[in-house]
Motif scaffolding. Structure first.
Motif, PDB file in Angstrom:
ATOM      1  N   SER A  77       0.835  -1.198   0.000  1.00 61.06           N
ATOM      2  CA  SER A  77       0.000   0.000   0.000  1.00 61.06           C
ATOM      3  C   SER A  77       0.864   1.239   0.000  1.00 61.06           C
ATOM      4  O   SER A  77       1.957   1.270   0.583  1.00 61.06           O
ATOM      5  CB  SER A  77      -0.906  -0.012   1.220  1.00 61.06           C
ATOM      6  N   ARG A 134      -9.344   0.284  -0.604  1.00 61.98           N
ATOM      7  CA  ARG A 134      -8.047   0.604  -1.218  1.00 61.98           C
ATOM      8  C   ARG A 134      -7.027  -0.530  -1.074  1.00 61.98           C
ATOM      9  O   ARG A 134      -6.143  -0.686  -1.910  1.00 61.98           O
ATOM     10  CB  ARG A 134      -7.497   1.899  -0.617  1.00 61.98           C
ATOM     11  N   GLN A 138      -7.103  -4.795  -3.354  1.00 63.11           N
ATOM     12  CA  GLN A 138      -6.510  -5.194  -4.635  1.00 63.11           C
ATOM     13  C   GLN A 138      -7.509  -5.149  -5.792  1.00 63.11           C
ATOM     14  O   GLN A 138      -7.168  -5.539  -6.917  1.00 63.11           O
ATOM     15  CB  GLN A 138      -5.885  -6.600  -4.569  1.00 63.11           C
ATOM     16  N   LYS A 170      -9.692  -3.697  -8.889  1.00 65.99           N
ATOM     17  CA  LYS A 170      -9.368  -2.740  -9.937  1.00 65.99           C
ATOM     18  C   LYS A 170     -10.641  -2.187 -10.547  1.00 65.99           C
ATOM     19  O   LYS A 170     -11.704  -2.816 -10.495  1.00 65.99           O
ATOM     20  CB  LYS A 170      -8.528  -3.411 -11.034  1.00 65.99           C
ATOM     21  N   ASN A 178      -7.122  -0.196 -13.407  1.00 70.36           N
ATOM     22  CA  ASN A 178      -6.318   0.495 -12.407  1.00 70.36           C
ATOM     23  C   ASN A 178      -6.786   0.138 -11.002  1.00 70.36           C
ATOM     24  O   ASN A 178      -7.992  -0.013 -10.763  1.00 70.36           O
ATOM     25  CB  ASN A 178      -6.415   2.017 -12.601  1.00 70.36           C
ATOM     26  N   ARG A 179      -5.829  -0.005 -10.066  1.00 73.36           N
ATOM     27  CA  ARG A 179      -6.179  -0.311  -8.678  1.00 73.36           C
ATOM     28  C   ARG A 179      -7.116   0.754  -8.122  1.00 73.36           C
ATOM     29  O   ARG A 179      -6.972   1.951  -8.389  1.00 73.36           O
ATOM     30  CB  ARG A 179      -4.930  -0.359  -7.791  1.00 73.36           C
ATOM     31  N   HIS A 230      -7.305   2.552  -5.655  1.00 71.90           N
ATOM     32  CA  HIS A 230      -6.472   3.133  -4.603  1.00 71.90           C
ATOM     33  C   HIS A 230      -5.994   4.478  -5.133  1.00 71.90           C
ATOM     34  O   HIS A 230      -5.557   4.579  -6.286  1.00 71.90           O
ATOM     35  CB  HIS A 230      -5.285   2.199  -4.325  1.00 71.90           C
ATOM     36  N   TYR A 266      -2.738   4.669  -7.042  1.00 72.35           N
ATOM     37  CA  TYR A 266      -2.688   3.971  -8.322  1.00 72.35           C
ATOM     38  C   TYR A 266      -3.573   4.647  -9.382  1.00 72.35           C
ATOM     39  O   TYR A 266      -3.652   4.157 -10.503  1.00 72.35           O
ATOM     40  CB  TYR A 266      -3.111   2.517  -8.136  1.00 72.35           C
TER      41      TYR A 266
END
Length: 547
Positions: free
Chosen positions: A22, A479, A482, A484, A489-490, A492, A495
Motif C-alpha cells: 500500500s 483501497r 486489490q 481494480k 487500475n487499482r 487506490h 494507483y
C-alpha cells in the motif's frame, strides 16, 4: 448514555493497517483511546447470554466486550427472526475505534434487549397480518362454498386469485365470480386486494341472485327465503362465523344478535349490529344483513389499515431521528422517500427495504449530502498534507457551488502536498449503513482533476492522485482490497495518479462483486502520492453504490 434504535447507522471508521504494497501506512489507535469506554460486568454478559440460550458457555462470558458482541452477532446473523439484534450488534462492534468500546458496552447493557423486543414486536405484527389475511381469504372462498386450504391461504394475493379462477372456470354456477377473478388476475395489486376483501363475495352474491331469479318454478316465497338464506350466508362468511342450517334459519333479528355476540368489542360490525338490534323495523334488519354488515366490515378494514399506517409512520420517524443523530444521511434520504410514498411503500421499506439500501447522489437539493466536511477519516489519516486555501490548516473536502458532472454542485477536494517521500490525506465524507455488497454491486463516480488555472499552487498531475475509498463493517477497506476499476487500475488513490485526464470529467467504475457480503459503513475521499509536492484540487460527482 446514547441510545441506539432500529435504524442505527453510525459511521464505521475502523481501518486495518494496509499491506506493505500500500502507498499509505495507517497507525493503529492508541491504547488510551480504547481504554476510555465502559466495560460490561459479568452479570450483564450473563443476562445477555441467558437471553439467547447460551448462559452455560463460560468461555463466552470471559470474552472482552467487543469479542462478546461479535460472538452474539455470529449466533444470530443468519436468523431472519433476529435481524434487529444483528443490526444493533453490527453498529456496536463495527463503529469507529474511538467509539466501539462504549457502543459495545451499551449493546450488552441495554440495546440488545431493546433490539430483541423490536424483533418480537415485528414477528407479532407479521402474525397479526397473516391472521387478517387468512380470515379475508377464508371468507372470500366460503362465498363459493370452498374451504380455504393451505394453497389458498399461504400464497400471494395473485396466487389466491389465480386458484379461485381455476376452481370456477368450468363451473356454470359462478360466471360473475369467474369474470371478477379474471379482471383481478389481470389487474393491479390493489385490484386483487379489493377482490379478496369485497369483490369476490359481491360477485358470488350476484351469481346466487341470478340463479334464484332464473328458477321460475319456485314460488316468490321460496325465492325470498333463498335470498334471505344466501344473504345470511354471505354475511356470516364475511366475519368468519360458522355457517349452519340452524344459523341460516334464524329470524333476522336473532341472526343479528348472533353477529353482535360473535364480533369483537369496539368494532364497526358490532356497533352496526347493536344499532340494528335496537330497531324494531324488519326493513332495518334486512338492510343490515344484505349490505350493512359488509359496509361495517369495510370500515373495520380501513380503520385497521390506517392504524397500521400511523404505526409505520411512527416507526419510520424513529429510524429517521436515529439516522440523523448518527449522520447517516443516506438512511435519512431513503426513510423520507418511504414516508412520502404510499402506505404499501412504507410497509415494504420497514419490512425489507431499510435493510438493503443503495447510494446515489449528485449533491443537489433533496439528494444525499455528505455527513462531514474537512474531517480526517481516522487517527493519523493525514500526513504531510496542509490546506491549500484560506485559513485551513489541513486538506479540504466539502460540497461547493461548482458545476458538477450533472447539476450545479459537486464535492470539492483540495490540499497541499509537502513531502516527496510520504504524503496522504484521507477525509471521510459519508456515514453509511445497510448497504450490503452483492455479486453485481458496483461503485461508480465521476471525477474532475483541476489544473493551476483554478489556483496557482495546483499541480495537475497531483490532482489525479485521488480516489473514493470505502470502509466495511469488518474494518477492512477498498483501497487495500486489490480490486481494480473497469480500466484496469487499482481502486487506490496512489494507483490513480496520471490515470485520469486533467481538465475533464472521468468516470471510474469499480465492480465490488469479489467483496460480496461485506457491509459498507463509510465513504472516504483519499489523496495518496509519496513522490511529488505541490497543490491538488478537483471535483467529484454522481457517486453511486448500487447493483
Amino acid at each position: 448514555m446514547r441510545k441506539l434504535a432500529l435504524a442505527a447507522g453510525l459511521a464505521v471508521t475502523v481501518v486495518l493497517a494496509p499491506s506493505a504494497a500500500s502507498a499509505a501506512t495507517v497507525p493503529a489507535p492508541s491504547v488510551q483511546a480504547l481504554a476510555a469506554a465502559s466495560a460490561a460486568t459479568f452479570e450483564q454478559k450473563l443476562a445477555v447470554a441467558v437471553k439467547f440460550g447460551r448462559g452455560d458457555e463460560s468461555s463466552l462470558l470471559e470474552l472482552a466486550d467487543r469479542d462478546f458482541v461479535i460472538a452474539i452477532w455470529d449466533g444470530v446473523k443468519d436468523n431472519p427472526d433476529q435481524v434487529e439484534v444483528r443490526v444493533a450488534a453490527e453498529t456496536a462492534f463495527a463503529a469507529a475505534v474511538e467509539e466501539t468500546d462504549q457502543l459495545c458496552y451499551e449493546f450488552i447493557a441495554t440495546e440488545v434487549f431493546a433490539a430483541f423486543d423490536r424483533d418480537v414486536e415485528r414477528e407479532r405484527q407479521e402474525a397479526a397480518s397473516k391472521r387478517e389475511s387468512d380470515l379475508a381469504r377464508t371468507a372470500a372462498a366460503a362465498s363459493i362454498d370452498v374451504v380455504a386450504d393451505a394453497a389458498l391461504l399461504n400464497g400471494s394475493d395473485a396466487d389466491f386469485v389465480r386458484l379461485i379462477w381455476e376452481r370456477v372456470s368450468d363451473d356454470a354456477k359462478w360466471p360473475k365470480v369467474k369474470a371478477a377473478a379474471r379482471t383481478a388476475r389481470d389487474g393491479s395489486d390493489a385490484d386483487r386486494t379489493a377482490f379478496i376483501a369485497t369483490g369476490m363475495a359481491a360477485a358470488a352474491r350476484v351469481d346466487i341472485d341470478d340463479r334464484i331469479a332464473a328458477d321460475e318454478a319456485k314460488t316468490e316465497a321460496e325465492k325470498a327465503l333463498e335470498r334471505a338464506r344466501a344473504s345470511k350466508k354471505l354475511a356470516a362468511n364475511r366475519i368468519g362465523m360458522t355457517v349452519t342450517d340452524e344459523l341460516l334459519n334464524l329470524p333476522d333479528r336473532d341472526f343479528i344478535i348472533r353477529v353482535w355476540n360473535f364480533t369483537e368489542d369496539g368494532t364497526e360490525v358490532q356497533a352496526a349490529a347493536i344499532a340494528a338490534t335496537r330497531s324494531l323495523d324488519p326493513v332495518v334488519w334486512k338492510a343490515f344483513i344484505d349490505t350493512g354488515i359488509h359496509t361495517a366490515v369495510d370500515r373495520d378494514i380501513q380503520i385497521a389499515l390506517e392504524r397500521k399506517y400511523q404505526a409505520d409512520k411512527a416507526a419510520a420517524e424513529a429510524i429517521k431521528a436515529t439516522a440523523t443523530k448518527n449522520k447517516d444521511l443516506n438512511l435519512v434520504y431513503w426513510t423520507n422517500k418511504a414516508l412520502a410514498g404510499t402506505p404499501t411503500d412504507l410497509d415494504t421499506f420497514l419490512r425489507v427495504g431499510q435493510y438493503d439500501l443503495s447510494l446515489s447522489t449528485s449533491f443537489g437539493t433533496g439528494e444525499v449530502a455528505p455527513s462531514w466536511s474537512n474531517t480526517v477519516a481516522f487517527t493519523n489519516g493525514v500526513t504531510n498534507v496542509a490546506g491549500i486555501c484560506c485559513k485551513l490548516t489541513g486538506p479540504e473536502l466539502g460540497v461547493r457551488s461548482e458545476a458538477g458532472h450533472t447539476g450545479t454542485t459537486s464535492l470539492m477536494y483540495a490540499g497541499l502536498d509537502n513531502s516527496t517521500t510520504k504524503s496522504f490525506a484521507y477525509l471521510k465524507s459519508m456515514a453509511l449503513s445497510r448497504i450490503t455488497v452483492k455479486s453485481t454491486t458496483k461503485l461508480s463516480y465521476w471525477i474532475y482533476p483541476q489544473t493551476n488555472t483554478v489556483r496557482p499552487e495546483v499541480k495537475p498531475a497531483n490532482s489525479t492522485c485521488v480516489a473514493i475509498d470505502l470502509i466495511f463493517s469488518d474494518g477492512k477497506n477498498l483501497r487495500d482490497s486489490q480490486l481494480k476499476d473497469t480500466k484496469g487500475n487499482r481502486a487506490h488513490p496512489a494507483y490513480q495518479c496520471n490515470k485520469l485526464t486533467v481538465g475533464k470529467w472521468n468516470e471510474v467504475v469499480v465492480p465490488l462483486g469479489a467483496l460480496a457480503g461485506k457491509k459498507v459503513t463509510t465513504l472516504i475521499v483519499g489523496y495518496d502520492q509519496p513522490l511529488n509536492t505541490g497543490g491538488y484540487r478537483g471535483l467529484v460527482d454522481d457517486i453511486k453504490i448500487a447493483d
